[in-house]
Design a protein around this motif. Structure first.
Motif, mmCIF file in Angstrom:
data_model
loop_
_atom_site.group_PDB
_atom_site.id
_atom_site.type_symbol
_atom_site.label_atom_id
_atom_site.label_comp_id
_atom_site.label_asym_id
_atom_site.label_seq_id
_atom_site.Cartn_x
_atom_site.Cartn_y
_atom_site.Cartn_z
ATOM 1 N N PRO A 75 -9.817 35.809 103.161
ATOM 2 C CA PRO A 75 -8.923 34.952 103.943
ATOM 3 C C PRO A 75 -8.779 33.532 103.419
ATOM 4 O O PRO A 75 -8.196 32.686 104.098
ATOM 5 C CB PRO A 75 -9.614 34.938 105.309
ATOM 6 N N TYR A 76 -9.301 33.257 102.219
ATOM 7 C CA TYR A 76 -9.380 31.869 101.780
ATOM 8 C C TYR A 76 -8.083 31.429 101.100
ATOM 9 O O TYR A 76 -7.594 32.111 100.199
ATOM 10 C CB TYR A 76 -10.550 31.678 100.809
ATOM 11 N N PRO A 77 -7.550 30.282 101.486
ATOM 12 C CA PRO A 77 -6.369 29.754 100.794
ATOM 13 C C PRO A 77 -6.769 29.051 99.519
ATOM 14 O O PRO A 77 -7.944 28.701 99.330
ATOM 15 C CB PRO A 77 -5.803 28.751 101.822
ATOM 16 N N PRO A 78 -5.829 28.839 98.598
ATOM 17 C CA PRO A 78 -6.179 28.097 97.375
ATOM 18 C C PRO A 78 -6.505 26.649 97.692
ATOM 19 O O PRO A 78 -5.936 26.047 98.599
ATOM 20 C CB PRO A 78 -4.895 28.206 96.527
ATOM 21 N N THR A 79 -7.462 26.114 96.936
ATOM 22 C CA THR A 79 -7.871 24.725 97.137
ATOM 23 C C THR A 79 -6.870 23.797 96.465
ATOM 24 O O THR A 79 -6.585 23.941 95.277
ATOM 25 C CB THR A 79 -9.276 24.494 96.568
ATOM 26 N N GLU A 80 -6.333 22.851 97.242
ATOM 27 C CA GLU A 80 -5.321 21.935 96.715
ATOM 28 C C GLU A 80 -5.832 20.510 96.570
ATOM 29 O O GLU A 80 -5.190 19.695 95.922
ATOM 30 C CB GLU A 80 -4.101 21.940 97.647
ATOM 31 N N ALA A 81 -6.975 20.187 97.186
ATOM 32 C CA ALA A 81 -7.481 18.819 97.136
ATOM 33 C C ALA A 81 -8.074 18.519 95.764
ATOM 34 O O ALA A 81 -8.518 19.418 95.037
ATOM 35 C CB ALA A 81 -8.525 18.611 98.229
ATOM 36 N N ALA A 88 -14.134 19.256 100.597
ATOM 37 C CA ALA A 88 -15.069 19.569 101.680
ATOM 38 C C ALA A 88 -14.362 19.544 103.038
ATOM 39 O O ALA A 88 -14.584 20.420 103.885
ATOM 40 C CB ALA A 88 -16.236 18.586 101.669
ATOM 41 N N ARG A 89 -13.499 18.559 103.245
ATOM 42 C CA ARG A 89 -12.764 18.495 104.512
ATOM 43 C C ARG A 89 -11.805 19.672 104.650
ATOM 44 O O ARG A 89 -11.665 20.242 105.745
ATOM 45 C CB ARG A 89 -12.001 17.178 104.578
ATOM 46 N N GLN A 90 -11.153 20.030 103.568
ATOM 47 C CA GLN A 90 -10.236 21.169 103.622
ATOM 48 C C GLN A 90 -10.980 22.459 103.940
ATOM 49 O O GLN A 90 -10.521 23.278 104.742
ATOM 50 C CB GLN A 90 -9.495 21.298 102.289
ATOM 51 N N ARG A 91 -12.148 22.628 103.323
ATOM 52 C CA ARG A 91 -12.912 23.845 103.578
ATOM 53 C C ARG A 91 -13.473 23.862 104.998
ATOM 54 O O ARG A 91 -13.523 24.914 105.639
ATOM 55 C CB ARG A 91 -14.032 23.962 102.552
ATOM 56 N N ALA A 92 -13.876 22.692 105.477
ATOM 57 C CA ALA A 92 -14.409 22.623 106.834
ATOM 58 C C ALA A 92 -13.323 22.867 107.877
ATOM 59 O O ALA A 92 -13.605 23.345 108.977
ATOM 60 C CB ALA A 92 -15.066 21.265 107.074
ATOM 61 N N ALA A 93 -12.074 22.535 107.548
ATOM 62 C CA ALA A 93 -10.984 22.708 108.508
ATOM 63 C C ALA A 93 -10.495 24.150 108.589
ATOM 64 O O ALA A 93 -9.773 24.487 109.534
ATOM 65 C CB ALA A 93 -9.822 21.787 108.130
#
Length: 412
Positions: A75-81, A88-93
């Motif tokens: 279910p993981y989206p690609p990391t854009e940050a 870390a904030r994107q993953r925590a959200a």
């Protein structure tokens, strides 16, 4: 059935090892993140912990494939940050991070209970099933104990084995049910959530629809080119051949008068067919729209209109072909309706892109109004516009003015 039971038992036993690794990861990760949260190493520690958790969750999704008919997607989206803190904030959200943590937390006690129940049930049943074979190994003094009371005599041994044989399919089904329930819970927590699945499905449908619309527009342009370069060119050549034949017949004098008349009629039919073909080509996809874009095509369209039309077209760049075609035919249909029904003296056309990513197209006339919003022409245009996620509104009070207003998302 036996193979499914073996796979289910294997799944439950592997869950014990996976549960130990998950428990160690959760305890170590929570402890490390809590200790380092007050330092600049908090974000890297969180990323490292969630990376390990995602790797374990990936193994759990693969393990669930032992008993589930369908694979569990990640279910993981690609990391854009770009920065560590932003990642870390994107993953925590993302909810999947915390669903992974929830599954890894409950995995060990859940796997322990399910594995113990399955193993004990099958071990007791198999022991009872083989009781006639191993009862002889018991010392005579122990055969009267409460735990071995059913194997003291041969009839009791046979009855115990028969009961175990009857219970074996039930216990096998219990093992499969325990494994399926655990794997289904894993799929519910480790797979995409309902909202994410709907979002991904919507994005997929939007992409496929956009590709279908672009393919349709490309096919219409191909048909237009084939008609323009093929059939239309042949009809023009036929007209020239007929004209040449008519000139040659003139040299024959009055005897060829009827033949000249027939050729003249044939030329007239050819010219009519050529005009109709040109009109069909423009109706499919105007060549000027492909060559010069919406701005140039509207300039040519308004120049040929019998009424004075004021235009305000501001397009800093070319739009998508499907969007250009929809806007062009909307304006062309609206101007045609004005000429036929509105009894107007002037008309205004505006085409403006906006900062919010929309394109507005407005056609206004000073006619008598009273236009039918559900007429066949506007209904067809509305469907074409709605296929591009656009909207069409008609305002036409009795006495006028009439305004046709459409909005398109420019991203298409």
């Amino acid at each position: 059935m036996v193979e499914r039971t073996v796979r289910s038992l294997r799944y439950l036993l592997l869950g014990l090892a996976a549960g130990v690794g998950a428990l160690v990861t959760v305890v170590a990760g929570v402890t490390g993140c809590a200790v380092l949260a007050v330092t600049h190493l908090g974000a890297p520690a969180f990323l490292a912990t969630t990376a390990v958790a995602r790797r374990l969750a990936g193994l759990e999704r693969r393990r669930a494939g032992l008993v589930l008919p369908d694979a569990v997607p990640a279910p993981y989206p690609p990391t854009e940050a770009d920065t560590v803190l932003a990642r870390a904030r994107q993953r925590a959200a993302h909810p999947a991070t915390w669903r992974d943590a929830a599954w890894l937390t409950i995995l060990f006690p859940l796997a322990l209970v399910c594995a113990v129940v399955a193993v004990v049930a099958l071990a007791v049943d198999l022991a009872a099933l083989t009781s006639p074979a191993w009862a002889w190994a018991l010392p005579p003094a122990r055969r009267g104990d409460l735990g071995f009371i059913t194997v003291t005599t041969l009839p009791r041994r046979a009855l115990t084995a028969l009961a175990a044989l009857v219970a074996l399919p039930v216990l096998a089904r219990l093992v499969r049910a325990l494994a399926t329930g655990q794997a289904s819970l894993a799929a519910g927590l480790l797979g995409p959530g309902r909202t994410q699945r709907l979002t991904e499905r919507t994005d997929h449908l939007a992409r496929t629809r956009s590709r279908a619309i672009d393919a349709q527009a490309a096919e219409l342009r191909r048909i237009e080119r084939d008609l323009h370069d093929g059939a239309q060119a042949r009809i023009v050549a036929l007209g020239m051949t007929l004209a040449l034949a008519e000139r040659r017949l003139k040299a024959l004098g009055p005897a060829a008068a009827q033949a000249r008349a027939d050729l003249a009629a044939a030329r007239a039919e050819v010219n009519t067919a050529l005009d109709e073909l040109r009109h069909l080509v423009r109706g499919i996809h105007p060549p000027i729209l492909t060559d010069r874009g919406l701005d140039g095509a509207l300039t040519a369209l308004l120049a040929d209109h019998p009424l004075p039309v004021t235009s305000d077209v501001r397009l800093p760049h070319r739009l998508a072909p499907a969007l250009e075609a929809a806007a062009y035919f909307l304006i062309a249909e609206a101007l045609t309706n004005i000429t036929k029904h509105a009894h107007a003296t002037t008309a205004t056309v505006t085409v403006h892109p906006h900062a919010d990513g929309t394109l507005t197209v407005t056609v206004t006339d000073d006619g008598r109004g009273g236009a039918d919003p559900d007429g066949p022409g506007l209904t067809g245009l509305r469907r074409r516009i709605e296929a591009l996620d656009g909207t069409l509104a008609l305002t036409s009070p009795t006495g006028g003015p009439t305004t046709v207003h459409a909005e398109f998302p420019c991203a298409l």
